[in-house]
Design a protein around this motif. Structure first.
Motif, PDB file in Angstrom:
ATOM      1  N   ASP A 189       0.780  -1.194   0.096  1.00 24.04           N
ATOM      2  CA  ASP A 189       0.135  -0.035  -0.078  1.00 24.04           C
ATOM      3  C   ASP A 189       0.769   1.128   0.064  1.00 24.04           C
ATOM      4  OD1 ASP A 189      -2.740   1.216   0.599  1.00 24.04           O
ATOM      5  OD2 ASP A 189      -1.821   1.661   2.403  1.00 24.04           O
ATOM      6  N   ARG A 190       0.338   2.093  -0.785  1.00 20.00           N
ATOM      7  CA  ARG A 190       1.379   3.432  -1.037  1.00 20.00           C
ATOM      8  C   ARG A 190       1.300   4.515   0.558  1.00 20.00           C
ATOM      9  NH1 ARG A 190      -1.051   8.490  -4.084  1.00 20.00           N
ATOM     10  NH2 ARG A 190       0.634   9.873  -3.370  1.00 20.00           N
ATOM     11  N   MET A 192       1.439   3.076   3.418  1.00 16.91           N
ATOM     12  CA  MET A 192       2.397   2.499   4.417  1.00 16.91           C
ATOM     13  C   MET A 192       3.886   2.888   3.795  1.00 16.91           C
ATOM     14  SD  MET A 192       1.047  -0.945   5.447  1.00 16.91           S
ATOM     15  CE  MET A 192      -0.769  -1.392   5.535  1.00 16.91           C
ATOM     16  N   THR A 205      15.709  -1.388   5.949  1.00 22.99           N
ATOM     17  CA  THR A 205      14.657  -1.468   7.010  1.00 22.99           C
ATOM     18  C   THR A 205      13.184  -1.597   6.097  1.00 22.99           C
ATOM     19  OG1 THR A 205      16.098  -0.240   8.304  1.00 22.99           O
ATOM     20  CG2 THR A 205      13.809  -0.320   9.072  1.00 22.99           C
ATOM     21  N   LYS A 209      11.027  -4.671   7.204  1.00 21.88           N
ATOM     22  CA  LYS A 209       9.879  -4.538   8.116  1.00 21.88           C
ATOM     23  C   LYS A 209       8.720  -4.265   7.436  1.00 21.88           C
ATOM     24  CE  LYS A 209      12.274  -3.175  12.093  1.00 21.88           C
ATOM     25  NZ  LYS A 209      12.809  -2.379  13.257  1.00 21.88           N
ATOM     26  N   LEU A 210       8.560  -3.847   5.900  1.00 23.23           N
ATOM     27  CA  LEU A 210       7.426  -3.697   5.430  1.00 23.23           C
ATOM     28  C   LEU A 210       7.239  -4.615   4.176  1.00 23.23           C
ATOM     29  CD1 LEU A 210       4.956  -1.706   4.944  1.00 23.23           C
ATOM     30  CD2 LEU A 210       6.305  -0.115   3.355  1.00 23.23           C
ATOM     31  N   PRO A 213       7.627  -8.953   4.586  1.00 26.22           N
ATOM     32  CA  PRO A 213       6.444  -9.398   5.469  1.00 26.22           C
ATOM     33  C   PRO A 213       5.009  -9.132   4.656  1.00 26.22           C
ATOM     34  CG  PRO A 213       7.588  -7.653   6.835  1.00 26.22           C
ATOM     35  CD  PRO A 213       8.292  -7.646   5.504  1.00 26.22           C
ATOM     36  N   ALA A 214       5.004  -8.020   3.822  1.00 27.21           N
ATOM     37  CA  ALA A 214       3.677  -8.075   3.192  1.00 27.21           C
ATOM     38  C   ALA A 214       3.791  -8.891   1.849  1.00 27.21           C
ATOM     39  CB  ALA A 214       3.537  -6.407   2.792  1.00 27.21           C
ATOM     40  N   ARG A 292      -2.479 -16.204  10.184  1.00 31.28           N
ATOM     41  CA  ARG A 292      -2.998 -15.548  11.398  1.00 31.28           C
ATOM     42  C   ARG A 292      -3.497 -14.022  11.323  1.00 31.28           C
ATOM     43  NH1 ARG A 292      -2.642 -13.988  17.026  1.00 31.28           N
ATOM     44  NH2 ARG A 292      -0.948 -12.512  17.164  1.00 31.28           N
ATOM     45  N   TRP A 293      -2.748 -13.379  10.262  1.00 26.67           N
ATOM     46  CA  TRP A 293      -2.805 -12.088   9.849  1.00 26.67           C
ATOM     47  C   TRP A 293      -3.584 -11.893   8.353  1.00 26.67           C
ATOM     48  CZ3 TRP A 293      -0.201  -9.893   5.820  1.00 26.67           C
ATOM     49  CH2 TRP A 293       1.042 -10.597   5.311  1.00 26.67           C
ATOM     50  N   GLN A 295      -5.915 -13.128   5.558  1.00 27.33           N
ATOM     51  CA  GLN A 295      -7.072 -13.858   5.074  1.00 27.33           C
ATOM     52  C   GLN A 295      -7.420 -13.455   3.773  1.00 27.33           C
ATOM     53  OE1 GLN A 295     -10.169 -14.051   8.250  1.00 27.33           O
ATOM     54  NE2 GLN A 295      -8.489 -15.516   8.775  1.00 27.33           N
TER      55      GLN A 295
END
Ligand SMILES: Nc1ncnc2c1ncn2[C@@H]1O[C@H](COP(=O)(O)OP(=O)(O)OP(=O)(O)O)[C@@H](O)[C@H]1O
Ligand SMILES: [Mg+2]
Lengths: 299, 252
Positions: A189-190, A192, A205, A209-210, A213-214, A292-293, A295
């Motif tokens: 997402d822009r 973020m 980083t 961190k972004l 994971p995404a 978990r996060w 869906q």
């Protein structure tokens, strides 16, 4: 949750508004409760695929039993003959299992290499448009190049055994990992990204961190596709590079040339089961890691 | 950019726009000669028709975009920016999301954990530290977003319609809580909203922007002192102020 009494006079009680409730744990709140839900899941997960399987076996019996004459039946033997000769006859099945071992080794080593190289390549491409433009087309080409054309050069440098087979496996499994991971890295997402930009985040980083994971859900769906392909890759590799320990592909080409239909199809069955097993394993792993996060949206 | 004379130090604004214009690459002119100033500890809201350049204003103030013309001065050690979406990382728990910016700013771990705890407490999410964004309501997500910025104790706070997507009740509650934070920390706030009531309730001054290309057309001073009781929303004076702002909005 505690309510801050002191400030309650100046401002109303701290905490979520009446309308703001935490989502109930999955299962509760569904009409009919947990049971209806798990029954639905059971139907979707097992019963429907099983029906398709039953149809498939029925079709097989029809083709084998009626479309083929007794002399032609070596091409597609009756299913129970395949089981009887190829699997229940231990002397035959032992050979298949022995071959399976080497195919599994090539599959796993090839898949592991594809995963590492694929993710690295995608990360590299995500760093600059010019890197992506210069590399991505070649990843596509690598996927489309006929393995047959590569046999001479691969055998010259790497011989006719496991190394060459593994390389074929990597060539076939590599692309979906690259394309899925790259898609995941680029779909952040822009907003973020801007949040990270506001705080002068370093490239590393931001990636760590972004973006990574995404990208995990997409990456795992790439792994899943690649897992199935790596089985195919290993078997194709064994077709072309037959020296050393025989794998399932080696057996397939032998049985096929000897017109041993039952053992041919039993081997095919085992190869499919291996494909399904790695596919299911990566589905499970994906749910463990991102379930978990993440869906997935249903159409 | 043209230089204007520096204001005397005593009147140094936390945030000052002088004749700021913004023309995008595609030729869209979003702002023409926008002037505004926010004093330290002042709460200013901006209302204006959709597409008049309100978000652009904040993006320029934060440095995400550059002004094409005019001067922008931000006197701040730390700028907070709350977007319309909560922009939480879905794989991080409430606690880890609240700690994100502090992490990016390399804040000492002990200090960070203390501030994260305080910020979660401040927005009333104690007990939800281990929840994932997916498990929160829209209002709660917005609280997490607020807490995330509060951790850095910003002295200038930019808000881009943070409560625009929430229902009326949740919005009012969050307004009350935001004012509580404001009274506690006294940052300079530039707050964008579509809601006239929200604008009047929160701020000391309401700026009304014209349609695109945007500029500040009118200014309404809100005389209420802080802290403000939620009930002032139902006073006649409040209604009159809202009427005045709405009138300007219709005229632009
Ligand atoms: N990157 C861009 N490139 C070109 N035009 C843009 C860009 N960003 C915004 N605009 C245009 O600039 C104008 C102002 O946009 P902006 O987002 O600031 O409006 P806004 O006042 O925040 O609107 P809203 O109230 O709907 O959020 C709009 O017409 C928009 O289309
Ligand atoms: Mg906007």
């Amino acid at each position: 949750m505690t309510v801050d009494v002191d400030s309650a006079a100046a401002a109303p009680a701290v905490g979520p508004a009446p309308g703001e409730v935490v989502a109930p744990p999955t299962g509760a709140g569904v009409p009919g409760g947990r049971w209806a839900r798990s029954r639905g899941a059971l139907l979707n997960k097992f019963l429907l695929p099983f029906c398709v399987f039953a149809l498939f076996v029925g079709g097989w019996y029809l083709v084998s039993g009626f479309a083929l004459t007794r002399q032609q039946r070596f091409m597609l033997p009756l299913p129970h003959d395949v089981i009887r000769v190829g699997i229940l006859d231990w002397s035959n099945f032992k050979v298949i299992l022995e071959a399976l071992r080497y195919t599994v080794i090539v599959t796993f080593v090839g898949l592991a290499i594809s995963m590492v190289l694929g993710v690295l390549a995608a990360v590299l491409m995500s760093q600059a448009q010019w890197i992506e433009s210069s590399l991505y087309p070649w990843a596509v080409v690598l996927q489309t190049v006929p393995i047959l054309a590569l046999t001479p050069v691969l055998s010259f440098f790497f011989g006719f055994a496991l190394t060459s087979r593994t390389i074929v496996c990597v060539i076939i499994a590599f692309f979906p990992i690259v394309s899925n991971t790259l898609f995941g890295l680029q779909s952040v997402d822009r907003g973020m990204h801007e949040l990270f930009t506001l705080h002068h985040t370093s490239r590393f980083t931001r990636l760590w961190k972004l973006q990574l994971p995404a990208a995990l859900p997409a990456m795992f769906s790439g792994f899943r596709v690649a897992a199935g392909l790596s089985v195919i890759g290993a078997i194709v590799g064994e077709f072309f590079f037959k020296q050393g320990n025989a794998g399932l592909g080696t057996s397939l080409s032998v049985y096929s040339s000897r017109l041993e239909g039952e053992r041919l199809w039993a081997t095919t069955l085992v190869a499919s089961l291996l494909g399904i097993a790695v596919f299911v394993f990566f589905g499970w792993l994906s749910r463990r890691v991102v379930g978990r996060w993440y869906q997935p949206k249903r159409g | 950019m043209t230089m204007t004379t520096e204001p005397p130090p005593s009147t140094t604004a936390a945030l000052r726009f002088s004749g700021v214009s913004k023309k995008f690459k595609d030729g869209t002119v979003a702002l023409t000669g926008a002037d505004l100033a926010v004093a330290p500890g002042e709460f200013v809201t901006v209302v204006g028709p959709s597409g008049c350049g309100k978000s652009t204003l904040l993006r320029i103030a934060s440095g995400l975009d550059k002004a094409s013309d005019g001067e922008v001065a931000v006197h701040s050690k730390s700028v907070g920016y709350v977007f319309q979406d909560a922009t939480l990382l879905p794989w991080r728990t409430v606690r880890d999301n609240v700690g994100l910016l502090a992490e990016l700013e390399h804040m000492d771990k002990k200090e960070r954990e203390r501030r994260v705890r305080d910020a979660i407490d401040l927005v009333g999410l104690t007990g939800f530290e281990k929840h994932l964004p997916m498990e929160l309501s829209g209002g709660m997500r917005m609280r997490v977003s607020l807490a995330r910025s509060m951790v850095l104790a910003p002295d200038v706070f930019l808000f881009d319609e943070p409560f625009g997507a929430l229902d009326e009740i949740t919005r009012e509650r969050l307004n009350d809580e935001l004012l509580r934070m404001f009274i506690q920390s006294r940052f300079a706030a530039l707050f964008i909203t579509h809601s006239v009531q929200e604008a009047v309730f929160l701020s000391g001054r309401v700026l009304v922007m014209s349609g695109r290309p945007g500029r500040v057309k009118a200014e309404v001073t809100v005389p209420f002192d802080y802290p403000r009781a939620p009930e002032i929303r139902y006073s006649a004076e409040f209604a009159a102020l809202c009427g005045e702002v709405s009138q300007y909005l219709r005229d632009v």
